[in-house]
Design an enzyme around this catalytic site. Structure first.
Site, short mmCIF file in Angstrom:
data_model
loop_
_atom_site.label_atom_id
_atom_site.label_comp_id
_atom_site.label_asym_id
_atom_site.label_seq_id
_atom_site.Cartn_x
_atom_site.Cartn_y
_atom_site.Cartn_z
N SER A 1 1.66 -59.99 -7.34
CA SER A 1 2.71 -59.28 -6.62
C SER A 1 3.99 -59.25 -7.42
O SER A 1 3.99 -59.60 -8.61
CB SER A 1 2.92 -59.95 -5.25
OG SER A 1 3.70 -59.14 -4.41
N ASN A 2 5.07 -58.82 -6.80
CA ASN A 2 6.36 -58.64 -7.44
C ASN A 2 7.42 -59.36 -6.64
O ASN A 2 7.27 -59.54 -5.44
CB ASN A 2 6.72 -57.15 -7.37
CG ASN A 2 6.36 -56.42 -8.62
OD1 ASN A 2 6.64 -56.87 -9.72
ND2 ASN A 2 5.74 -55.27 -8.45
N ARG A 3 8.55 -59.68 -7.27
CA ARG A 3 9.65 -60.29 -6.52
C ARG A 3 10.39 -59.19 -5.77
O ARG A 3 11.13 -58.43 -6.36
CB ARG A 3 10.60 -60.97 -7.49
CG ARG A 3 10.07 -62.27 -8.00
CD ARG A 3 11.04 -62.90 -8.95
NE ARG A 3 12.27 -63.33 -8.30
CZ ARG A 3 13.25 -63.95 -8.95
NH1 ARG A 3 13.16 -64.18 -10.23
NH2 ARG A 3 14.33 -64.33 -8.31
#
Ligand code: C5P
Length: 219
Positions: free
Chosen positions: A21-23
């Site tokens: 995932s991504n921040r």
């Protein structure tokens, strides 16, 4: 006007219990949705998994993966006059998803990844979207160069450039400072303020530069 807004991260599963995932907290996307609703617009919010409550009044589609976000945007963008792509979409996903939890048998594990769908890049070329198109550029180096390049390559009317290497703004924080990058190498800096304040300024800018089309009055 009717706005389509993408928000939050996407999750790309590796196995039933893990994902890439991504921040992204989804705060900026939610702030944009709230600001658009406050200004009297309609909002279609396509959101990845976030802990925030979406603003009441938005029409919400919740998604997990980049592919699901791509499909939700494809299905809903044609009814909208403006689209703001604020989601931090994963750029790569695992080529194959294990059916069972991957066990830690070796010292190293090599993952093979493939590109996900470029949703912003598909708006003009695949979805045929003709309305106002805005994207974000979160960069750690050469911010404005990357932002203007994205503006041209993806056919955007606006790219909101955000230097994510600076502490105290951007990721997960309540405040941010951005530069609006426009065609013709124009730039409008928006000073550091709350994400709610920035969202209001961005919605006001879009509404002023792209007023809703009023049907011609009968002769
Ligand atoms: O190319 P980059 O990921 O930096 O571009 C960021 C912008 O593109 C954001 O507006 C983001 O929402 C959008 N994006 C997208 N689909 C992707 C990757 C990014 O819509 N696969």
């Amino acid at each position: 006007m009717r706005f389509l807004i993408t928000a939050g991260p996407t999750r790309e599963p590796l196995d039933p219990v893990r994902y890439l995932s991504n921040r992204s907290s989804g705060k900026m996307g939610c702030a944009l949705a709230s600001a658009a609703l406050e200004a009297g617009h309609e909002v279609v919010l396509v959101s990845g998994p976030v802990a925030l409550e979406p603003p009441p009044g938005a029409q919400i589609t919740r998604v997990e993966t980049a592919r699901q976000m791509f499909e939700a945007v494809r299905d809903q963008i044609s009814g909208c006059e403006a689209a703001i792509f604020c989601a931090a979409v994963a750029d790569y996903r695992p080529v194959s998803v294990a059916g069972q939890k991957i066990k830690k048998t070796g010292e190293r594990l090599v993952l093979e990844l493939e590109r996900t769908e470029d949703i912003l890049g598909s708006a003009r070329s695949i979805f045929g979207f003709r309305g106002f198109l805005a994207g974000f550029a979160a960069e750690t180096t050469n911010l404005l160069e990357h932002a203007h390049d994205k503006l041209r390559r993806k056919g955007c009317d606006l790219v909101i450039a955000n230097d994510v290497s600076r502490a105290g703004i951007g990721f997960d924080s309540a405040e941010n400072e951005v530069i609006l990058c426009l065609p013709g190498a124009r730039e409008i800096p928006l000073p550091r303020q709350t994400k709610a304040g920035l969202a209001r300024a961005i919605i006001a800018f879009i509404t002023e530069t792209h007023p809703p089309q009023t049907p011609p009055s009968p002769q």
